[in-house]
Design a protein around this motif. Structure first.
Motif, mmCIF file in Angstrom:
data_model
loop_
_atom_site.group_PDB
_atom_site.id
_atom_site.type_symbol
_atom_site.label_atom_id
_atom_site.label_comp_id
_atom_site.label_asym_id
_atom_site.label_seq_id
_atom_site.Cartn_x
_atom_site.Cartn_y
_atom_site.Cartn_z
ATOM 1 N N GLU A 37 0.822 -1.207 0.000
ATOM 2 C CA GLU A 37 0.000 0.000 0.000
ATOM 3 C C GLU A 37 0.860 1.262 0.000
ATOM 4 N N THR A 38 0.359 2.305 -0.641
ATOM 5 C CA THR A 38 0.985 3.628 -0.601
ATOM 6 C C THR A 38 0.064 4.544 0.185
ATOM 7 N N ILE A 39 0.463 4.868 1.406
ATOM 8 C CA ILE A 39 -0.391 5.641 2.305
ATOM 9 C C ILE A 39 -0.037 7.114 2.202
ATOM 10 N N ASP A 40 -1.011 7.898 1.766
ATOM 11 C CA ASP A 40 -0.813 9.333 1.568
ATOM 12 C C ASP A 40 -1.032 10.139 2.843
ATOM 13 N N LEU A 41 -1.919 9.652 3.710
ATOM 14 C CA LEU A 41 -2.352 10.429 4.865
ATOM 15 C C LEU A 41 -2.617 9.496 6.038
ATOM 16 N N VAL A 42 -2.126 9.886 7.216
ATOM 17 C CA VAL A 42 -2.451 9.200 8.467
ATOM 18 C C VAL A 42 -3.226 10.169 9.345
ATOM 19 N N ILE A 43 -4.348 9.690 9.906
ATOM 20 C CA ILE A 43 -5.091 10.461 10.906
ATOM 21 C C ILE A 43 -4.991 9.684 12.213
ATOM 22 N N ASP A 44 -4.246 10.219 13.182
ATOM 23 C CA ASP A 44 -3.915 9.476 14.391
ATOM 24 C C ASP A 44 -4.401 10.236 15.626
ATOM 25 N N SER A 45 -5.099 9.537 16.498
ATOM 26 C CA SER A 45 -5.522 10.142 17.765
ATOM 27 C C SER A 45 -5.093 9.301 18.956
ATOM 28 N N VAL A 46 -4.258 8.289 18.725
ATOM 29 C CA VAL A 46 -3.876 7.373 19.795
ATOM 30 C C VAL A 46 -2.701 7.921 20.588
ATOM 31 N N GLY A 47 -1.693 8.450 19.891
ATOM 32 C CA GLY A 47 -0.552 9.040 20.585
ATOM 33 C C GLY A 47 0.688 8.173 20.551
ATOM 34 N N ARG A 48 1.346 8.082 21.677
ATOM 35 C CA ARG A 48 2.652 7.437 21.744
ATOM 36 C C ARG A 48 2.630 5.996 21.242
ATOM 37 N N ALA A 49 1.541 5.279 21.502
ATOM 38 C CA ALA A 49 1.478 3.861 21.152
ATOM 39 C C ALA A 49 1.497 3.618 19.643
ATOM 40 N N THR A 50 1.112 4.609 18.848
ATOM 41 C CA THR A 50 1.010 4.391 17.397
ATOM 42 C C THR A 50 1.787 5.387 16.545
ATOM 43 N N PHE A 51 2.273 6.484 17.122
ATOM 44 C CA PHE A 51 2.837 7.555 16.300
ATOM 45 C C PHE A 51 3.979 7.068 15.409
ATOM 46 N N ASN A 52 4.992 6.455 15.994
ATOM 47 C CA ASN A 52 6.141 6.016 15.196
ATOM 48 C C ASN A 52 5.774 4.877 14.242
ATOM 49 N N ARG A 53 4.885 4.008 14.666
ATOM 50 C CA ARG A 53 4.428 2.941 13.779
ATOM 51 C C ARG A 53 3.675 3.520 12.580
ATOM 52 N N SER A 54 2.922 4.592 12.805
ATOM 53 C CA SER A 54 2.217 5.256 11.707
ATOM 54 C C SER A 54 3.198 5.886 10.728
ATOM 55 N N LEU A 55 4.238 6.534 11.266
ATOM 56 C CA LEU A 55 5.250 7.136 10.396
ATOM 57 C C LEU A 55 5.935 6.091 9.522
ATOM 58 N N GLU A 56 6.122 4.896 10.060
ATOM 59 C CA GLU A 56 6.810 3.846 9.323
ATOM 60 C C GLU A 56 6.050 3.404 8.068
ATOM 61 N N VAL A 57 4.728 3.526 8.092
ATOM 62 C CA VAL A 57 3.951 3.069 6.935
ATOM 63 C C VAL A 57 3.513 4.227 6.039
ATOM 64 N N LEU A 58 3.770 5.461 6.463
ATOM 65 C CA LEU A 58 3.423 6.630 5.658
ATOM 66 C C LEU A 58 4.437 6.810 4.538
ATOM 67 N N LYS A 59 3.952 7.145 3.357
ATOM 68 C CA LYS A 59 4.866 7.338 2.228
ATOM 69 C C LYS A 59 5.765 8.546 2.482
ATOM 70 N N LYS A 60 6.939 8.585 1.832
ATOM 71 C CA LYS A 60 7.814 9.747 1.915
ATOM 72 C C LYS A 60 7.054 10.969 1.400
ATOM 73 N N GLY A 61 7.124 12.047 2.170
ATOM 74 C CA GLY A 61 6.410 13.260 1.799
ATOM 75 C C GLY A 61 4.949 13.249 2.193
ATOM 76 N N GLY A 62 4.509 12.184 2.875
ATOM 77 C CA GLY A 62 3.114 12.063 3.264
ATOM 78 C C GLY A 62 2.744 12.951 4.442
ATOM 79 N N ARG A 63 1.457 12.992 4.720
ATOM 80 C CA ARG A 63 0.904 13.876 5.747
ATOM 81 C C ARG A 63 0.385 13.053 6.924
#
Length: 327
Positions: A217-243
């Motif tokens: 998958e190519t993920i363009d956008l992450v909407i995160d409200s969980v915080g510390r438990a998911t932030f870095n994991r979300s960044l890992e799957v976000l495409k370069k230059g993603g939001r």
């Protein structure tokens, strides 16, 4: 009138004086009111003050009294309440004077509320009272995060960790309305199935290896409200230059991340909270255009508000928890 209040550090249902409409205000006889996670933290924030505070941010009902100078509404109009106080025009951040209804002002967990006529909007006819009374805070929050900050467009892929919150149920529907692909996570198999029925294209276990699960998958956008438990994991799957847009932190507020990896990846990070009246009205137009409904998980009577609080605190809901104020 009956109201659910904080008094001397305790939550209770008690009788309060009925509110009066000042100039520019209306009195709304509430039919329903929606709970939000914000409400759970108010007793601690309010402390042991002896003065009663009626909590609650969301609600819908019928105008009972019109104050002097109010011309846009009439007695008998069906309305929903805008909980974002004094934020009218869309802006990069809330203006001075912005507050959220329910603290420090009296809120919606009561039979009646008096508030500025600038803080109410016509109830969409096709929504039930339960849907309308739990709509504004979560749906407006999701709309701003997704469209104003996240700039979601047709063909994008959006990743939403945590599928069961009220905001997430709107995010899924709004994103699908816009022609986007939606990926969600949850620890609950039941919530994953519910999210797919709501429109999510992919639903994965929160405990799984996200990079492996989403390798194609190519993920363009992450909407995160969980915080510390998911932030870095979300960044890992976000495409370069993603939001990535953050509108809450249900786990710890503080997050450590690698700045060098972040700036080399050219990621874009945005904070978001609530929304302006412009965005509330845009959201209402959006849901009416697409026939979008609020997802109501469970309804409690006002007299059982403490039970509703306890249920929300457990985090087992999928969608909104609602208080029925009157028949």
């Amino acid at each position: 009138m009956k109201a659910f209040v904080i008094e001397s550090g305790k939550l209770k249902v008690k009788n309060m004086n009925e509110p009066q409409a000042k100039a520019g205000e209306v009195v709304v006889a509430l039919k329903t009111a929606g709970l939000n996670r914000r409400d759970l933290g108010l007793p601690k924030r309010y402390g042991d003050r002896p003065e009663e505070l009626i909590i609650g941010s969301d609600g819908a009902g019928i105008i009972e009294v019109i104050g002097e100078g109010v011309s846009r509404f009439s007695v008998g109009d069906e309305v929903l309440i805008n909980p974002a106080l004094r934020w009218y025009d869309n802006s990069d951040a809330p203006p001075q004077g912005f507050d959220i209804l329910g603290m420090p002002d009296h809120g919606t967990f009561a039979e009646k509320i008096a508030l500025s006529a600038e803080q109410i909007e016509p109830k969409p006819d096709y929504l039930s009272w339960e849907e309308a009374g739990s709509l504004a805070l979560a749906a407006m929050t999701g709309y701003r995060a997704l469209f104003t900050k996240g700039e979601l467009k047709k063909g994008d892929t959006v990743f939403i960790p945590g599928a069961g919150s009220g905001v997430a149920t709107y995010l899924i529907q709004f994103a699908k309305n816009a022609g986007a692909k939606v990926i969600v996570t949850s620890r609950s198999k039941e919530k994953l199935e519910q999210a797919k029925r709501l429109g999510a294209d992919i639903a994965i276990d929160t405990a799984s290896d996200w990079k492996e699960e989403l390798a194609e998958e190519t993920i363009d956008l992450v909407i995160d409200s969980v915080g510390r438990a998911t932030f870095n994991r979300s960044l890992e799957v976000l495409k370069k230059g993603g939001r990535i847009v953050i509108f809450g932190a249900t786990t710890e507020d503080n997050v450590d991340f690698n700045l060098r990896q972040f700036f080399y990846g050219q990621y874009q990070l945005y904070g978001s909270t609530m929304g302006s009246r412009d965005e509330l009205r845009a959201m209402l137009s959006h849901i009416e255009e697409h026939g979008t409904h609020s997802l109501v998980d469970k309804v409690f009577r006002l007299e059982d508000a403490q039970e509703a609080f306890d249920y929300l605190a457990e985090g087992k809901q999928f969608g909104k928890v609602v208080l029925q104020i009157s028949e």
